[in-house]
Design a protein around this motif. Sequence first.
Motif, PDB file in Angstrom:
ATOM      1  N   LEU A  94      47.368  48.539  41.820  1.00 16.27           N
ATOM      2  CA  LEU A  94      47.493  48.019  40.457  1.00 16.27           C
ATOM      3  C   LEU A  94      48.520  46.899  40.383  1.00 16.27           C
ATOM      4  O   LEU A  94      48.312  45.888  39.689  1.00 16.27           O
ATOM      5  N   LEU A  95      49.634  47.071  41.094  1.00 15.76           N
ATOM      6  CA  LEU A  95      50.643  46.012  41.134  1.00 15.76           C
ATOM      7  C   LEU A  95      50.093  44.750  41.791  1.00 15.76           C
ATOM      8  O   LEU A  95      50.374  43.631  41.351  1.00 15.76           O
ATOM      9  N   GLN A  96      49.297  44.931  42.855  1.00 15.33           N
ATOM     10  CA  GLN A  96      48.727  43.774  43.538  1.00 15.33           C
ATOM     11  C   GLN A  96      47.743  43.029  42.627  1.00 15.33           C
ATOM     12  O   GLN A  96      47.735  41.801  42.573  1.00 15.33           O
ATOM     13  N   LYS A  97      46.939  43.797  41.903  1.00  8.77           N
ATOM     14  CA  LYS A  97      45.999  43.167  40.971  1.00  8.77           C
ATOM     15  C   LYS A  97      46.749  42.410  39.880  1.00  8.77           C
ATOM     16  O   LYS A  97      46.377  41.283  39.511  1.00  8.77           O
ATOM     17  N   LYS A  98      47.825  43.009  39.383  1.00  4.17           N
ATOM     18  CA  LYS A  98      48.623  42.360  38.339  1.00  4.17           C
ATOM     19  C   LYS A  98      49.252  41.067  38.863  1.00  4.17           C
ATOM     20  O   LYS A  98      49.243  40.036  38.169  1.00  4.17           O
ATOM     21  N   LEU A  99      49.762  41.107  40.091  1.00  2.94           N
ATOM     22  CA  LEU A  99      50.364  39.905  40.683  1.00  2.94           C
ATOM     23  C   LEU A  99      49.308  38.820  40.881  1.00  2.94           C
ATOM     24  O   LEU A  99      49.544  37.645  40.585  1.00  2.94           O
ATOM     25  N   ASP A 101      46.486  38.480  39.243  1.00  2.85           N
ATOM     26  CA  ASP A 101      46.090  37.976  37.917  1.00  2.85           C
ATOM     27  C   ASP A 101      47.095  36.949  37.420  1.00  2.85           C
ATOM     28  O   ASP A 101      46.729  35.907  36.864  1.00  2.85           O
ATOM     29  N   SER A 102      48.395  37.254  37.622  1.00  3.10           N
ATOM     30  CA  SER A 102      49.451  36.365  37.154  1.00  3.10           C
ATOM     31  C   SER A 102      49.499  35.061  37.953  1.00  3.10           C
ATOM     32  O   SER A 102      49.643  33.974  37.392  1.00  3.10           O
ATOM     33  N   THR A 103      49.356  35.183  39.282  1.00  2.00           N
ATOM     34  CA  THR A 103      49.498  34.021  40.157  1.00  2.00           C
ATOM     35  C   THR A 103      48.242  33.156  40.190  1.00  2.00           C
ATOM     36  O   THR A 103      48.315  31.919  40.166  1.00  2.00           O
ATOM     37  N   ASN A 104      47.079  33.813  40.263  1.00  2.00           N
ATOM     38  CA  ASN A 104      45.824  33.082  40.486  1.00  2.00           C
ATOM     39  C   ASN A 104      44.928  32.983  39.258  1.00  2.00           C
ATOM     40  O   ASN A 104      43.944  32.250  39.281  1.00  2.00           O
ATOM     41  N   GLY A 105      45.268  33.719  38.199  1.00  2.00           N
ATOM     42  CA  GLY A 105      44.440  33.703  37.001  1.00  2.00           C
ATOM     43  C   GLY A 105      43.368  34.776  37.047  1.00  2.00           C
ATOM     44  O   GLY A 105      43.082  35.356  38.095  1.00  2.00           O
ATOM     45  N   CYS A 253      57.798  42.600  44.064  1.00  2.00           N
ATOM     46  CA  CYS A 253      58.788  42.169  43.076  1.00  2.00           C
ATOM     47  C   CYS A 253      59.345  40.795  43.450  1.00  2.00           C
ATOM     48  O   CYS A 253      59.483  39.901  42.596  1.00  2.00           O
ATOM     49  N   LEU A 254      59.636  40.590  44.739  1.00  2.00           N
ATOM     50  CA  LEU A 254      60.151  39.302  45.197  1.00  2.00           C
ATOM     51  C   LEU A 254      59.117  38.198  44.993  1.00  2.00           C
ATOM     52  O   LEU A 254      59.459  37.076  44.588  1.00  2.00           O
ATOM     53  N   ASN A 255      57.855  38.502  45.271  1.00  2.00           N
ATOM     54  CA  ASN A 255      56.798  37.502  45.071  1.00  2.00           C
ATOM     55  C   ASN A 255      56.705  37.078  43.609  1.00  2.00           C
ATOM     56  O   ASN A 255      56.541  35.898  43.295  1.00  2.00           O
ATOM     57  N   GLN A 256      56.810  38.060  42.708  1.00  2.00           N
ATOM     58  CA  GLN A 256      56.783  37.728  41.283  1.00  2.00           C
ATOM     59  C   GLN A 256      58.016  36.918  40.906  1.00  2.00           C
ATOM     60  O   GLN A 256      57.929  35.944  40.138  1.00  2.00           O
TER      61      GLN A 256
END
Length: 308
Positions: A94-99, A101-105, A253-256
């Motif tokens: 879920l965290l990966q999907k959220k990241l 979505d945020s990074t790539n749209g 977290c660091l990637n975000q």
Amino acid sequence: MLYKDFKESIKTLGFLSIEDFMVYAGVTSNDVLSWEEKNEVPYLVSLILHLLKGEKELLPTNWALDNVIEECLPLASLLEEVSSFPHKLEEMFLLQKKLNDSTNGKNWELGVNKFGKEINWLRCIHMEVAELIESTPWKHWKNINADPDMNNIHVELVDIWHFLMSYILQETNVPKAVSLSNTHCIYEAATEIDVKLMVKEAEKLSYIALAIDTGNMPSFSGIERFIDQFFRCCKISGLSFMWLQKLYIGKNCLNQFRQDNGYKEGHYIKVWNGNEDNVVMVDLLKKMEDVGFDDLYNKLKEEYSKNR
């Protein structure tokens, strides 16, 4: 207790069949077949039956019972740990999907980000494997007696896990992803590292990526091969699933944090007072018993501010 006595006991206790007892005691058909073959039932199972029948005179002395409890505690601890794996896997996916979505749209699963840039998770995995190998003394012409950088190798495995999860999510959904990965998480991480074997097994991740990318391996069977091989690499590299999960939360977290501070635009500072941000993140994780995304993000923010 002999197997024939075991069968008689479960009947007298009101179980309609051996299958009913299996469900009650949480044992498998393979366990029962093994007991029948040996004509012997494990001590703990016979103890359960004696307790159910109320045969206190057959129960062990306090000293013997203490020994049984002492022997069972590590197993109980392991079972408790393993029982949390599906939840931890779900949290990571879920965290990966959220990241993503945020990074790539939204709709990044179609293979293109919000800027129209092609996404190739298989190539990402291939490149991260190369970085992992660079952390070992693989070169025959340079630093041949150097030690592998195991901390960085573990970080590179986490990076591979980011991209592997993204590829899995591109091909399926979160519940299916958890189901495919769950049984592979149960392993004992190596304490003695065979560097040559570690490199060889890591390279197989690249081979799988290339096989799928070139159409020589179907995507779905490739995913199963990927998951199995990835956790084999973790095992050989001494990276436990629990530390993988902790490192993943840290790296996610660091990637975000990177994205929020200009990573894509090119003005993010990656070296903080002489240390790469990955190193700072791992040092912070080691000091945290329970890793929460927001708590770690604030700690990264505090460390980054000292660098500006």
